[in-house]
Motif scaffolding. Structure first.
Motif, PDB file in Angstrom:
ATOM      1  N   THR A  32       0.995  -1.208   0.001  1.00 22.09           N
ATOM      2  CA  THR A  32       0.032   0.153   0.010  1.00 22.09           C
ATOM      3  C   THR A  32       0.952   1.394   0.015  1.00 22.09           C
ATOM      4  O   THR A  32       0.461   2.208  -0.811  1.00 22.09           O
ATOM      5  N   LYS A  36       1.192   3.897  -3.397  1.00 20.87           N
ATOM      6  CA  LYS A  36       0.869   5.238  -2.979  1.00 20.87           C
ATOM      7  C   LYS A  36       2.258   6.119  -3.361  1.00 20.87           C
ATOM      8  O   LYS A  36       2.293   7.321  -3.964  1.00 20.87           O
ATOM      9  N   LYS A  39       2.775   6.436  -7.144  1.00 23.59           N
ATOM     10  CA  LYS A  39       1.693   6.998  -7.653  1.00 23.59           C
ATOM     11  C   LYS A  39       1.650   8.870  -7.264  1.00 23.59           C
ATOM     12  O   LYS A  39       1.130   9.707  -7.478  1.00 23.59           O
ATOM     13  N   LEU A  41       1.516   9.973  -4.269  1.00 21.87           N
ATOM     14  CA  LEU A  41       0.474  10.207  -3.320  1.00 21.87           C
ATOM     15  C   LEU A  41       0.858  10.435  -1.845  1.00 21.87           C
ATOM     16  O   LEU A  41       1.600   9.771  -1.569  1.00 21.87           O
ATOM     17  N   VAL A  43       0.647  10.046   2.076  1.00 17.86           N
ATOM     18  CA  VAL A  43       0.444   8.922   3.109  1.00 17.86           C
ATOM     19  C   VAL A  43       0.185   9.291   4.300  1.00 17.86           C
ATOM     20  O   VAL A  43       1.245   9.865   4.765  1.00 17.86           O
ATOM     21  N   GLN A  48      -2.340   4.413   8.268  1.00 19.68           N
ATOM     22  CA  GLN A  48      -1.940   3.291   7.720  1.00 19.68           C
ATOM     23  C   GLN A  48      -1.512   2.300   8.796  1.00 19.68           C
ATOM     24  O   GLN A  48      -1.930   1.145   8.520  1.00 19.68           O
TER      25      GLN A  48
END
Length: 121
Positions: A32, A36, A39, A41, A43, A48
């Motif tokens: 995960t 991310k 991409k 992104l 976090v 998480q």
């Protein structure tokens, strides 16, 4: 309660049995984070990690991960937070248990039963 948690849920045999579950959930966590990152992104690591520990705990105790649909995972996280808050209160109450028991005062039974019913649901 403390004895049950330590011996049954966190004891050496239970931890050994759940080694594979913990490894799978940790691998899912890594993927995960890497996904991310690929991409580009952002976090929320705290969120998480909470999800990781929630999934590990659920799989170790209930045999399945909590569903992200229908708010099940969020509900379990809320119950865990309430449980942790109650544990602090229970430790304090344990100190004053005998004097309060003599007075007929029962602490936190309603809250404990509410959290317990939530986990049962």
């Amino acid at each position: 309660m403390k004895k049950l948690v330590v011996t049954k849920l966190l004891g050496p045999q239970a931890l050994e049995r759940s080694r594979g579950i913990r490894a799978e959930e940790l691998e899912r966590f890594y993927f995960t984070i890497l996904d991310k990152a690929a991409k580009k992104l952002s976090v929320d690591i705290g969120k998480q990690v909470m999800k990781l520990t929630n999934n590990m705990t659920c799989r170790m105790n209930m045999g399945r991960s909590c569903s992200q649909e229908n708010g099940e995972a969020e509900r379990v996280m809320e119950l865990i937070i309430k449980s942790l808050a109650l544990v602090k209160k229970i430790f304090l109450a344990d100190i004053f248990h005998k004097p309060l028991k003599k007075l007929g005062i029962s602490l936190f039974n309603k809250e404990i039963m509410g959290v317990s019913r939530g986990f049962d649901e």
